[in-house]
Design an enzyme around this catalytic site. Structure first.
Site, short mmCIF file in Angstrom:
data_model
loop_
_atom_site.label_atom_id
_atom_site.label_comp_id
_atom_site.label_asym_id
_atom_site.label_seq_id
_atom_site.Cartn_x
_atom_site.Cartn_y
_atom_site.Cartn_z
N GLU A 168 -37.80 30.98 -39.65
CA GLU A 168 -37.98 31.54 -38.31
C GLU A 168 -39.48 31.72 -38.06
O GLU A 168 -40.15 32.40 -38.83
CB GLU A 168 -37.24 32.88 -38.19
N ASP A 210 -30.93 24.92 -34.04
CA ASP A 210 -30.33 25.70 -32.96
C ASP A 210 -31.50 26.05 -32.05
O ASP A 210 -32.11 27.10 -32.18
CB ASP A 210 -29.67 26.95 -33.57
N ALA A 212 -33.82 30.06 -37.22
CA ALA A 212 -32.69 30.78 -37.83
C ALA A 212 -32.37 32.17 -37.27
O ALA A 212 -31.24 32.63 -37.42
CB ALA A 212 -32.90 30.88 -39.34
N ALA A 213 -33.36 32.88 -36.69
CA ALA A 213 -33.10 34.28 -36.32
C ALA A 213 -32.24 34.38 -35.05
O ALA A 213 -32.39 33.54 -34.16
CB ALA A 213 -34.42 35.00 -36.08
N PRO A 214 -31.33 35.35 -34.99
CA PRO A 214 -31.11 36.44 -35.95
C PRO A 214 -30.20 36.11 -37.13
O PRO A 214 -29.96 36.95 -37.96
CB PRO A 214 -30.47 37.54 -35.09
N GLY A 215 -29.68 34.88 -37.23
CA GLY A 215 -29.00 34.51 -38.46
C GLY A 215 -27.56 34.00 -38.34
O GLY A 215 -26.95 33.63 -39.33
N CYS A 269 -27.72 26.76 -26.24
CA CYS A 269 -26.84 27.60 -25.42
C CYS A 269 -27.22 27.43 -23.96
O CYS A 269 -27.24 28.38 -23.20
CB CYS A 269 -26.90 29.06 -25.87
N LYS A 321 -26.10 31.18 -37.22
CA LYS A 321 -25.75 29.83 -37.67
C LYS A 321 -25.86 29.72 -39.20
O LYS A 321 -25.07 29.01 -39.84
CB LYS A 321 -26.65 28.78 -36.99
C1 LIG Z 1 -31.41 29.99 -30.21
S1 LIG Z 1 -32.45 30.94 -31.22
C2 LIG Z 1 -31.74 30.74 -32.80
C3 LIG Z 1 -30.48 31.53 -33.03
C4 LIG Z 1 -29.99 31.49 -34.46
N1 LIG Z 1 -29.85 30.12 -34.93
C5 LIG Z 1 -28.67 32.20 -34.66
O1 LIG Z 1 -27.63 31.53 -34.69
O2 LIG Z 1 -28.68 33.43 -34.79
C6 LIG Z 1 -33.88 29.94 -31.34
C7 LIG Z 1 -34.94 30.43 -32.30
O3 LIG Z 1 -36.02 29.48 -32.30
C8 LIG Z 1 -37.24 30.18 -32.45
N2 LIG Z 1 -38.34 29.35 -31.91
C9 LIG Z 1 -39.05 29.53 -30.77
N3 LIG Z 1 -39.97 28.56 -30.64
C10 LIG Z 1 -39.85 27.75 -31.71
C11 LIG Z 1 -40.53 26.59 -32.14
N4 LIG Z 1 -41.50 26.04 -31.42
N5 LIG Z 1 -40.14 26.03 -33.30
C12 LIG Z 1 -39.14 26.56 -34.02
N6 LIG Z 1 -38.45 27.66 -33.66
C13 LIG Z 1 -38.81 28.25 -32.52
C14 LIG Z 1 -37.03 31.47 -31.69
O4 LIG Z 1 -37.92 32.46 -32.19
C15 LIG Z 1 -35.56 31.78 -31.94
O5 LIG Z 1 -35.40 32.66 -33.01
#
Ligand SMILES: C[S@@+](CC[C@H](N)C(=O)[O-])C[C@H]1O[C@@H](n2cnc3c(N)ncnc32)[C@H](O)[C@@H]1O
Length: 302
Positions: free
Chosen positions: A140, A184, A115-118, A237, A120
């Site tokens: 997250e 995401d 979810a981070a930084p938020g 992305c 979606k």
């Molecule tokens: C593309 S970013 C998400 C962006 C967010 N959905 C937004 O719209 O602001 C992917 C996220 O997945 C987390 N992540 C990294 N490895 C992961 C894992 N093995 N399982 C789940 N989440 C993970 C990262 O820390 C990151 O915050």
């Protein structure tokens, strides 16, 4: 224009024509494809108008509810309303990806697994619960990023969203069930290049393969906690098919009862690399640096 080996590898895998390949390589090198949008928060009243000029969005019928596109040259984070949490700034490509939620009924319970930084989570709440009143969990795994997520949600009037920090496999074995899960996924982030952000190695096979493996693991866990009849929206992305269409193909073959679902609003962006509904945009579309989305549906009978 002479393409590098890495650019040729990517464009070949995407099946691009010579002209398309040149346009993609030019966009990756120029790093100027970023295009911002804003999603209105629950703090913005229904008749709220942003304090800046907005672009004409009649050519974007897919634009999600409560999303505005600033006119070229406007920096929406520079206004007091942004500091006051009336809107959140994100990439227009991210908004395009979330348009796939137009094919999903309002969920009873939803989970944003990465979810981070938020961004979606804010788009989901803006669509299904503009007053912010919705049982949604934003998860997250990274503690520092979880702090930023909490801060962003709090600032935008979404402090009641349940924030968690479980790994996907812990969710998979939790016994919890959601009607809608957002994945995401962490990815090679090739589109960062088109935004002018350095991302060494992102076009290489080892980075792509490592991410594809992690994405499959995250999705298998997400399948475990999706209720019968529920949905997973998968987004990235990055451009490489190994992290997109091929991951979707893998899940549909590996997990009985799961199928990609059509999103009529995104029909013009159907991927030519998939024989099921999956959608992608590149920088040349003009909606930011590009992205991929696919809506997976679990049959009610499984
Ligand atoms: C593309 S970013 C998400 C962006 C967010 N959905 C937004 O719209 O602001 C992917 C996220 O997945 C987390 N992540 C990294 N490895 C992961 C894992 N093995 N399982 C789940 N989440 C993970 C990262 O820390 C990151 O915050």
């Amino acid at each position: 224009m002479e393409l590098t080996k890495a650019e040729i590898r990517l464009c070949t895998r995407l099946g691009l024509s010579h002209g398309q390949a040149e346009r993609l390589a030019a966009a990756l090198r120029a790093g100027e494809s970023s295009r911002s949008a804003v999603v209105l928060s629950p703090l913005a009243p229904p008749d709220y108008a942003p304090p800046f000029d907005c672009a004409d969005t009649t050519a974007m019928p897919w634009l999600p509810p409560r999303v505005k596109v600033p006119a070229p040259g406007i920096k929406p984070a520079g206004f007091a309303d942004y500091q006051a949490g009336l809107y959140y700034v994100l990439d227009l490509s991210s908004c395009w990806e979330s348009a796939a939620l137009s094919a999903v009924p309002r969920p009873e319970r939803s989970l944003d697994l990465c979810a981070a930084p938020g961004g979606k989570t804010m788009l989901l709440c803006a669509r299904f619960a503009p007053d912010g009143n919705h049982p949604h969990t934003a998860n997250e795994v990274n503690a520092a990023r979880r702090g930023i997520l909490r801060q962003n949600l709090g600032q935008c009037g979404l402090g009641q969203v349940h924030v968690t920090g479980l790994r996907p496999d812990q969710w998979g074995s939790s016994g919890e069930q959601f009607d809608l899960i957002l994945v995401d996924a962490p990815c090679s982030g090739q589109s960062l290049l088109a935004k002018g952000i350095r991302n060494p190695g992102c076009l290489g096979a080892s980075v792509v393969n490592g991410n594809a493996k992690r994405q499959k693991g995250i999705l298998l866990a997400a399948c475990h906690c999706t209720a019968p009849g529920g949905h997973i929206l998968y987004t990235t992305c990055t451009y490489d098919p190994d992290e997109n269409e091929k991951v979707m193909s893998y899940i549909q073959k590996r997990v009985p009862g799961w199928h990609a679902r059509e999103v009529p609003a995104l029909a013009p962006y159907q991927s030519t690399l998939a024989d099921f509904p999956a959608y992608r945009i590149l920088p040349e579309h003009g909606y930011g640096a590009g992205g991929f989305c696919c809506l997976l549906h679990r049959s009610a009978q499984t």
